[in-house]
Design a protein around this motif. Structure first.
Motif, mmCIF file in Angstrom:
data_model
loop_
_atom_site.group_PDB
_atom_site.id
_atom_site.type_symbol
_atom_site.label_atom_id
_atom_site.label_comp_id
_atom_site.label_asym_id
_atom_site.label_seq_id
_atom_site.Cartn_x
_atom_site.Cartn_y
_atom_site.Cartn_z
ATOM 1 N N GLY A 101 2.714 -11.729 -4.236
ATOM 2 C CA GLY A 101 3.323 -10.746 -3.329
ATOM 3 C C GLY A 101 3.117 -10.794 -1.940
ATOM 4 N N ARG A 102 4.002 -10.793 -1.050
ATOM 5 C CA ARG A 102 3.613 -10.790 0.637
ATOM 6 C C ARG A 102 2.322 -9.130 0.833
ATOM 7 N N GLY A 103 1.513 -9.627 1.376
ATOM 8 C CA GLY A 103 1.722 -7.917 2.102
ATOM 9 C C GLY A 103 0.026 -7.695 0.950
ATOM 10 N N TRP A 104 0.166 -6.212 0.679
ATOM 11 C CA TRP A 104 -0.999 -6.099 -0.281
ATOM 12 C C TRP A 104 -0.328 -5.366 -1.714
ATOM 13 N N THR A 149 -7.495 -5.912 -6.057
ATOM 14 C CA THR A 149 -6.096 -5.713 -5.165
ATOM 15 C C THR A 149 -6.535 -6.901 -3.744
ATOM 16 N N TYR A 150 -5.412 -7.534 -3.276
ATOM 17 C CA TYR A 150 -5.499 -8.715 -2.712
ATOM 18 C C TYR A 150 -4.050 -8.636 -2.010
ATOM 19 N N ALA A 151 -4.486 -9.390 -0.666
ATOM 20 C CA ALA A 151 -3.681 -9.422 0.057
ATOM 21 C C ALA A 151 -2.548 -11.125 0.477
ATOM 22 N N ILE A 168 -5.590 -14.944 3.553
ATOM 23 C CA ILE A 168 -5.404 -13.889 2.041
ATOM 24 C C ILE A 168 -6.560 -12.902 1.886
ATOM 25 N N LEU A 169 -6.441 -11.703 1.459
ATOM 26 C CA LEU A 169 -8.063 -11.375 1.222
ATOM 27 C C LEU A 169 -7.637 -10.946 -0.225
ATOM 28 N N THR A 170 -9.275 -10.520 -0.990
ATOM 29 C CA THR A 170 -9.422 -10.141 -2.554
ATOM 30 C C THR A 170 -10.168 -9.542 -2.648
ATOM 31 N N VAL A 171 -9.946 -8.300 -3.057
ATOM 32 C CA VAL A 171 -11.388 -7.511 -3.179
ATOM 33 C C VAL A 171 -11.100 -7.308 -4.760
#
Length: 521
Positions: free
Chosen positions: A224-227, A234-236, A244-247
């Motif tokens: 998915g785009r964005g958050w 959670t990922y962005a 990319i970002l992951t939590v």
């Protein structure tokens, strides 16, 4: 022992470089020591807030930020243009709106924002710049430091120091020892300066493991785009290609300092997103947690802290970069004035007094976002409720106000003019110049806005004796009949103001408080 430098700054990140530039503008002899041999290219914050843009604007650096922002927006446009169905003849994609942002990954819609809200007026061109990454900030500040003649020693690590009543002896590797009047630790969240000086660093422990990276990958079409939120975290994805970002909420990493590998990133992204992405190359990556701590005081004798050395927290919203630049702008001119002998050391007490509350707010702001990102059913329900609230203009406007930093101010004495302690408005003056343009040299500014309406000297008499510490300008300004005079500190904060009915405080006292005593005679 004679000092080799007035100030040694440990760390050449945004806070350290900004501080060094401010000190040099104020006439201090500055040495910056940095263990890295080059500007750190690790991916970090992707944007700046309004106070940071204003800081650069007031030093003549806004065009450099605007140029970087334009290049970044072109990259975002390229990512948006890659959407399914966007062929060669498709219209250009819409760029992010001016006040776009997020709270815990919940996007804020521009059409739910009220631009007439308090704080957004009179920001001038600085209000149009914000999409600038931390790596670019460091490059701009590094070039600025060179222009100002700041001595920056890269590949040199501070290993120890001893402080006494007259100064600090700093030990480095390589390089031996140097003697300075003051030492400022801008050496990051694991600050050697903070630890050796014994600053108390209370806070809350880490509970998450997060990754942020710029990569090349295949199979990402399903992301998915964005958050995005899932049952595992959670990922962005975006806003620029490959970012990319992951939590994940399964505790802190076993080894925070270990290099981040492609395999590690890939496993995290697959676990959180459920998409079989393959990461083929890592350009830059970092690992983070929600460890949130703040030094109880930012000064201990001849040793001070700024930036991440003074406060650490989760990176959501990029507040750490902004907080560090704000620390540097606040401390730089004050410490330079003490070094010159123009102001007493007690001026430095206002550094902690003014900056500590903002640091505490940022820690709680990020804690709240981490809490709202949790994947459990109760938090998901709360997040859905919060997302619904952001459909209300008042809620989105409030969140955008906090994210942008336009609310930030310092406490003013009781009965002071409403502008005191707030960022000075970027007034358009009679000659076509703007207020910020008169702050490029780092001096305080006294504006007499009465022009020829009253006998000359109404305010300039109090300025006698301040010489090169204070620039005095008599002019007029359209659109602000409520102002007849304004004293602006070197960092752009209003120190005193007067209206048609007179001042609500003493100009001479304000000058004495912030610039020290006037020269005798």
């Amino acid at each position: 022992m004679r000092a080799d430098h007035d100030v040694v700054v440990a760390g050449a990140g945004p806070a350290g470089l900004m501080l060094a530039c401010e000190l040099r503008l104020g006439g201090a002899r500055v040495l910056v020591v940095e263990r890295l041999t080059d500007v750190d290219g690790t991916i970090k914050a992707g944007s700046i807030n309004t106070p940071t843009a204003e800081a650069f604007y007031r030093r003549g650096l806004l065009p450099r930020l605007a140029e970087v922002q334009q290049r970044t927006l072109e990259k975002v446009s390229a990512l948006l243009g890659a959407a399914p169905g966007a062929g060669p003849g498709a219209p250009p994609p819409a760029l992010p709106p001016k006040f776009a942002g997020h709270f815990a990954g919940i996007g804020l819609r521009a059409d739910r924002f009220d631009p007439s809200a308090p704080g957004f007026a009179d920001r001038g061109p600085a209000g149009d710049v914000g999409f600038v990454a931390q790596q670019d900030i460091e490059r701009i500040l590094n070039a600025r430091a060179e222009e100002l003649g700041v001595e920056v020693r890269r590949g040199v690590e501070l290993t120890g120091f001893t402080a006494d009543a007259d100064g600090v002896t700093v030990t480095t590797r390589p390089g031996g020892t140097v003697r300075a009047g003051w030492l400022v630790g801008c050496d990051g969240g694991r600050s050697t300066v903070r630890k050796l000086a014994g600053f108390a660093f209370p806070g809350t422990d880490a509970e998450i493991t997060g990754y942020q990276a710029l990569v090349e990958m295949t199979g990402h079409e399903g992301l998915g785009r964005g958050w995005n939120w899932t049952e595992t975290g959670t990922y962005a994805h975006g806003p620029t290609p490959g970012r990319i970002l992951t939590v994940e909420f399964d505790g802190p990493p076993a080894d925070r300092r270990a290099p981040v590998t492609a395999e590690e990133l890939q496993k995290s992204l697959r676990r959180v997103s459920g998409v079989d992405v393959t990461i083929t190359h890592v350009h830059t990556a970092t690992r983070f947690t929600d460890n949130a701590r703040q030094a109880a005081d930012y000064r201990s004798g001849r040793v001070l802290l700024a930036g991440d050395a003074a406060h650490v927290h989760a990176p959501f919203g990029g507040q750490g970069l902004n907080l560090g630049v704000g620390d540097a702008m606040n401390l730089g001119w004050k410490l330079a004035a003490v070094v010159r002998g123009d102001a007493p050391e007690t001026l430095l007490d206002s550094y902690t007094t003014e900056r500590h509350p903002l640091g505490a707010w940022v820690l709680d702001w990020t804690r709240a976002q981490v809490s709202l990102m949790r994947p459990d059913p109760k938090t998901r329900a709360l997040r859905a409720l919060m997302a619904g609230l952001t459909e209300e203009t008042a809620v989105t406007t409030h969140l955008a106000t906090m994210i942008s930093g336009v609310w930030q101010h310092y406490e003013a004495p009781a009965g002071a003019h409403p502008l005191v302690g707030h960022s000075a408005p970027d007034l358009c003056l009679a000659d076509g110049s703007r207020l910020a343009g008169h702050l490029h040299d780092g001096r305080a500014l006294l504006l007499d806005l009465t022009g020829d309406a009253v006998p000359a000297g109404r305010t300039t008499g109090d300025a006698a004796g301040y010489g090169n510490r204070l620039k005095v300008l008599t002019t007029t300004c359209a659109g602000h009949p409520e102002l007849t005079a304004l004293l602006v500190r070197p960092d752009g904060i209003t120190a005193w103001a007067a209206g048609p009915d007179g001042a609500t405080g003493s100009l001479s006292e304000a000058l004495m408080q912030w610039l020290g005593a006037p020269a005798a005679g």
